[in-house]
Design an enzyme around this catalytic site. Structure first.
Site, PDB file in Angstrom:
ATOM      1  N   ASP A  40     -20.448   0.971 -21.412  1.00  0.00           N
ATOM      2  CA  ASP A  40     -20.881   1.695 -20.014  1.00  0.00           C
ATOM      3  C   ASP A  40     -20.282   1.330 -19.343  1.00  0.00           C
ATOM      4  OD1 ASP A  40     -21.648  -1.352 -19.202  1.00  0.00           O
ATOM      5  OD2 ASP A  40     -23.423  -1.398 -18.851  1.00  0.00           O
ATOM      6  N   HIS A  41     -19.106   0.530 -18.217  1.00  0.00           N
ATOM      7  CA  HIS A  41     -19.101   0.199 -17.790  1.00  0.00           C
ATOM      8  C   HIS A  41     -17.376   1.473 -17.524  1.00  0.00           C
ATOM      9  CE1 HIS A  41     -21.033  -2.934 -16.673  1.00  0.00           C
ATOM     10  NE2 HIS A  41     -20.180  -2.972 -15.323  1.00  0.00           N
ATOM     11  N   ASP A  88     -22.129 -10.016 -16.477  1.00  0.00           N
ATOM     12  CA  ASP A  88     -22.322  -9.690 -15.545  1.00  0.00           C
ATOM     13  C   ASP A  88     -23.613  -9.669 -14.328  1.00  0.00           C
ATOM     14  OD1 ASP A  88     -21.774  -6.159 -15.084  1.00  0.00           O
ATOM     15  OD2 ASP A  88     -23.770  -6.959 -13.948  1.00  0.00           O
ATOM     16  N   ARG A 148     -25.415  -1.816  -5.130  1.00  0.00           N
ATOM     17  CA  ARG A 148     -23.704  -2.236  -4.062  1.00  0.00           C
ATOM     18  C   ARG A 148     -23.429  -1.092  -3.315  1.00  0.00           C
ATOM     19  NH1 ARG A 148     -20.922  -6.825  -8.170  1.00  0.00           N
ATOM     20  NH2 ARG A 148     -22.869  -7.695  -8.113  1.00  0.00           N
ATOM     21  N   SER A 187     -19.477  -9.741  -8.141  1.00  0.00           N
ATOM     22  CA  SER A 187     -19.392  -9.339  -9.392  1.00  0.00           C
ATOM     23  C   SER A 187     -19.831 -10.926 -10.074  1.00  0.00           C
ATOM     24  CB  SER A 187     -18.369  -8.505  -9.938  1.00  0.00           C
ATOM     25  OG  SER A 187     -17.694  -8.602 -11.855  1.00  0.00           O
ATOM     26  N   ARG A 243     -16.684 -11.169 -13.041  1.00  0.00           N
ATOM     27  CA  ARG A 243     -15.789 -10.685 -13.171  1.00  0.00           C
ATOM     28  C   ARG A 243     -15.055 -12.002 -13.349  1.00  0.00           C
ATOM     29  NH1 ARG A 243     -14.743  -6.049  -8.727  1.00  0.00           N
ATOM     30  NH2 ARG A 243     -16.809  -5.658  -9.728  1.00  0.00           N
TER      31      ARG A 243
END
Ligand code: MIC
Ligand code: SF4
Length: 754
Positions: A95-96, A160, A448, A643, A645
């Site tokens: 999706d990203h 995520d 965000r 995030s 990440r």
């Protein structure tokens, strides 16, 4: 039939006895959060009660979800764990990496071509290790999880931060770094400090222009971006049960923006309706059978102050629509105050673009309510002033809204429909003219709004609102338009008012999709080959990080003293850098390029103490690395917010930063640093931040006696040779100290398979 129904059955079978045992140990009625946590202990039935905000606890989550931008690193790590198959049901969602530029089909085709190597890698790793794979175009991870996998009373983790979205279906769903996901997929326990509990009582009912999004926008204003740290937020009350399941999802989703570990709601009819309408009547039937365990004990909601660490009450009857921003999701402004505040703060009031959709807000209900406004444009002789875009959260929603004519309605106001993907929410919006850096305002229904997040332009003022309000403001083209009280001038010069939005909670004809985009893994993946080209610039196999040298760390140089907000977007920017998420060395070239240097207020401009020259952060760090000199990063409060990440932790680790010393950390980032074998330290006295000077060298003392709850000492040597020392705290437990010593948690798993 729902996916993994046997697993769900087993969870429900275990639940009653485990909850009963926990209730006895805790000695009082239980919140829903406690019920779910205590029924997912690694040890099985609880043998003791845990202290909120203090005890580290091992959990056994039911499932794992990963999105493409984080799955690459998670699975590169998993490949080293030596396991033939994942230990719990797991999924990957593409999706990203899809850019939003022209329109859905064109953009998707471009992405499939551009990211071919990464998609093939993810698809083959998934195939090999028994992971469900959702192809590009299938939708955004959290929406797809809500539609297919989330179940009341379950516990999941996901790579995520918005994994928390599944709280809308009564789960405890938590965002983590890839290394945590790797542990759970490898069949190990997952550790979390037992959270504190915030109860939010929703009085009254949503009505008129107010939507579920406004609840969380309001909560964010109350708690701020760090107010939820270390806490689970549990919502209850008539306002909760009368709200749709997807509305609950929106609230939980944006709970990430207050730093909450997760948010959740008790099981109710709205969840049963949603499960049934998404083809999971079997899950609803099972949940109905254990209903009383899927919500708090009645005493709790009757007297919340006695059971939660903090209680907030919000009256939905009087709650106003809000706009949060710019640049931070907790700056909450009720729409009636926007005129005054925009003027006072000099926020540009012309709305250039309204964007709806994203994982936060693209339910059928959201789209239907927004469409009810779009419909009024032609009927009332209006013209939409701003551009308007829609990013559906999944193919299931997209197909269904197209079938029901809602996309046609949006087309009448000139809308662009982007792919079912993250797109503009994560800097993957190729917005024409963004490179000019002009000051402008956009409104969106995402979660965000940090600087540069949507289009890369630092001067884009982004305000977060419900899809309904975004649509109204796009029609008006004006940030200060209050649809409750204000009128618009139509093409004939008449004053007209928009009627409050309305729309079905769920599609009357049910959801549908021709191809939802799912690929099941091979039954036996042992012969599946996973290819990573050694010359790839997108993927790179991981080398183990070096173990701790066994001594105190001395002679470290200051890489950067970051000033103010330093989110994971500042540490490891997304947008154009997403393409390197599977290549640690390449993505390290974005390390901290968004952080503001305390000493010159510039971004990506720090002093190299070896040469005295100023240069980019990654290049300066590479120079220290080449000289064999370790460094330290200093930061402010809530460092690493945003995030999940883990690149934000792996990049400094890879480039030779040894410690990150800040006033306070955001939860996921702190864990990510620990997992990768870094030192994550906090000032015992926040004012010591002021002692750090640009030319300082650092020693971190006390590491040989590194132990839980025992402070370490930092000794600064200033340029003139004078020295200063102060204490720094850490939150490492015994296990996490082992990660540090081994040079990272993965080294321990690796050693266990040899
Ligand atoms: C985000 O919303 O910031 C992201 C992109 O979804 C991230 C994950 C990532 O950086 O890949 C998140 O929230 O964890
Ligand atoms: Fe994607 Fe944005 Fe949701 Fe993150 S918040 S998962 S980038 S849509």
């Amino acid at each position: 039939m729902a996916f993994d129904i046997e697993m769900i059955k087993a969870v429900y079978e275990r639940m009653p006895a485990r909850i009963e045992a926990a209730r006895k140990l805790v000695g009082k009625p239980l919140t829903l959060t406690e019920k779910i946590l205590y029924s997912h202990l690694w040890e099985g039935t609880a043998s003791s009660s845990y202290a909120r905000g203090a005890s580290y606890v091992d959990f056994a989550p039911d499932r794992v979800a990963m999105q493409d931008a984080t799955a690459q690193m998670a699975l590169l790590q998993f490949m080293q764990a030596g396991r033939p198959k994942v230990a719990v049901p797991s999924t990957v969602h593409c999706d990203h990496l899809i850019e939003a530029k022209v329109s859905s089909n064109t953009d998707l085709a471009v992405a499939v071509d551009k990211n071919k190597e990464v998609y093939e890698f993810l698809s083959s790793v998934s195939d090999k290790y028994g992971i469900g794979f959702w192809k590009p175009g299938a939708g955004i991870i959290h929406q797809v999880v809500l539609e297919n996998y989330a179940f009341p009373g379950g516990m999941m983790i996901g790579t995520d931060s918005h994994t928390v979205n599944a709280g809308g279906l009564g789960m405890i769903a938590i965002g983590v770094g890839g290394a945590d996901a790797c542990d759970v997929m490898a069949g190990l326990a997952w550790e979390l400090k037992f959270p504190k509990l915030i109860g939010v009582k929703l009085k009254g009912k949503l009505n008129g222009w107010t939507s579920a999004k406004d609840v969380i926008l309001k909560v964010a204003g109350i708690l701020t971006v760090k107010g939820g740290t270390g806490c689970v937020v549990e919502y209850f009350g008539e306002g909760a049960t009368s709200m749709s399941c997807t509305g609950k999802g929106t609230i939980c989703n944006m709970g990430a923006e207050i730093g909450a570990t997760t948010s959740t709601f008790g099981y109710d009819d709205s969840m049963a309706r949603y499960l049934e309408s998404t083809g999971r009547a079997d899950v609803a039937a099972l949940a109905n059978g254990v209903k009383e365990h899927l919500t708090a004990d009645p005493e709790v909601y009757a007297n919340p102050e006695a059971y939660f660490d903090q209680v907030i009450e919000i009256d939905l009857d009087t709650l106003e629509p809000h706009l949060n921003g710019p640049f931070t999701p907790d700056l909450a402004t009720p729409i009636s105050k926007m005129k005054e505040l925009a003027e006072k703060n000099g926020w540009p009031t012309k709305v250039e673009v309204g964007l709806i959709g994203s994982c936060t807000n693209s339910s059928y209900e959201d789209i239907a309510r927004a469409a009810s406004l779009a419909k009024q444009v032609a009927a009332k002789g209006l013209k939409t002033k701003a551009q308007f875009t829609i990013t559906p959260g999944s193919e299931l929603v997209r197909y269904t809204i197209e079938r029901d004519g809602l996309i046609d309605t949006f087309n009448t106001i000139g809308a662009t429909v982007f792919s079912n993907a993250c797109g503009p929410c994560i800097g993957q919006w190729a917005r024409p003219g963004a490179e000019k850096g002009e000051k402008n305002t956009i409104v969106h229904s995402f979660n965000r709004n940090f600087a540069k997040r949507a289009d890369g332009n630092p001067n884009t003022y982004a305000f977060v609102a419900s899809p309904e309000l975004v649509t109204a403001l796009a029609i008006a083209g004006d940030l200060t338009f209050n649809p409750i009280t204000d009128t618009l001038t139509n093409e004939k010069g008449e004053q007209v008012k928009l009627e409050a939005p309305s729309g079905d909670e769920l599609p009357k004809q049910g959801f549908a999709a021709e191809d939802a985009g799912y690929q099941a893994p091979a039954e036996d993946g042992s012969s599946v080959q996973v290819k990573v080209s050694p010359t790839s610039d997108r993927l790179q196999l991981l080398d183990p990080f070096a173990a701790w040298e066994g001594t105190d760390l001395t002679g470290l140089k200051l890489l950067i003293k970051a000033k103010g907000k330093c989110t994971t977007d500042h540490i490891s920017m997304a947008g154009p850098w997403l393409k390197y998420r599977g290549h640690l060395d390449n993505i390290s070239n974005n390390m901290l390029i968004g952080a503001v240097n305390f000493f010159n207020e510039k971004t990506d401009n720090v002093k190299n103490q070896l040469t005295g020259e100023y240069g980019a952060v990654p290049a300066t760090q590479r120079a220290y690395k080449a000289a064999g000199i370790g460094t330290i990063v200093v930061g402010d409060t809530n460092y690493g917010e945003g995030s999940s990440r883990e690149h934000a932790a792996m990049e400094p680790r890879h480039l030779g930063v040894r410690a990150v010393l800040v006033k306070s950390f955001a939860r996921i980032h702190e864990t990510n640093l620990k997992k990768q074998g870094m030192l994550a330290l906090t000032f015992a006295n926040e004012a010591d931040y002021d002692k750090i000077q640009e030319d300082d060298s650092f020693s971190i003392l006390g590491l040989q006696g590194f132990a839980p709850d025992k402070a370490l000492t930092i000794e600064l040597t200033h340029k003139d040779g004078s020295k200063e020392s102060f204490l720094v705290n850490h939150s490492y437990n015994a296990q996490q100290i082992e990660w540090f010593k081994a040079g990272g948690a993965l080294n321990i798993i690796r050693a266990s398979v040899k």
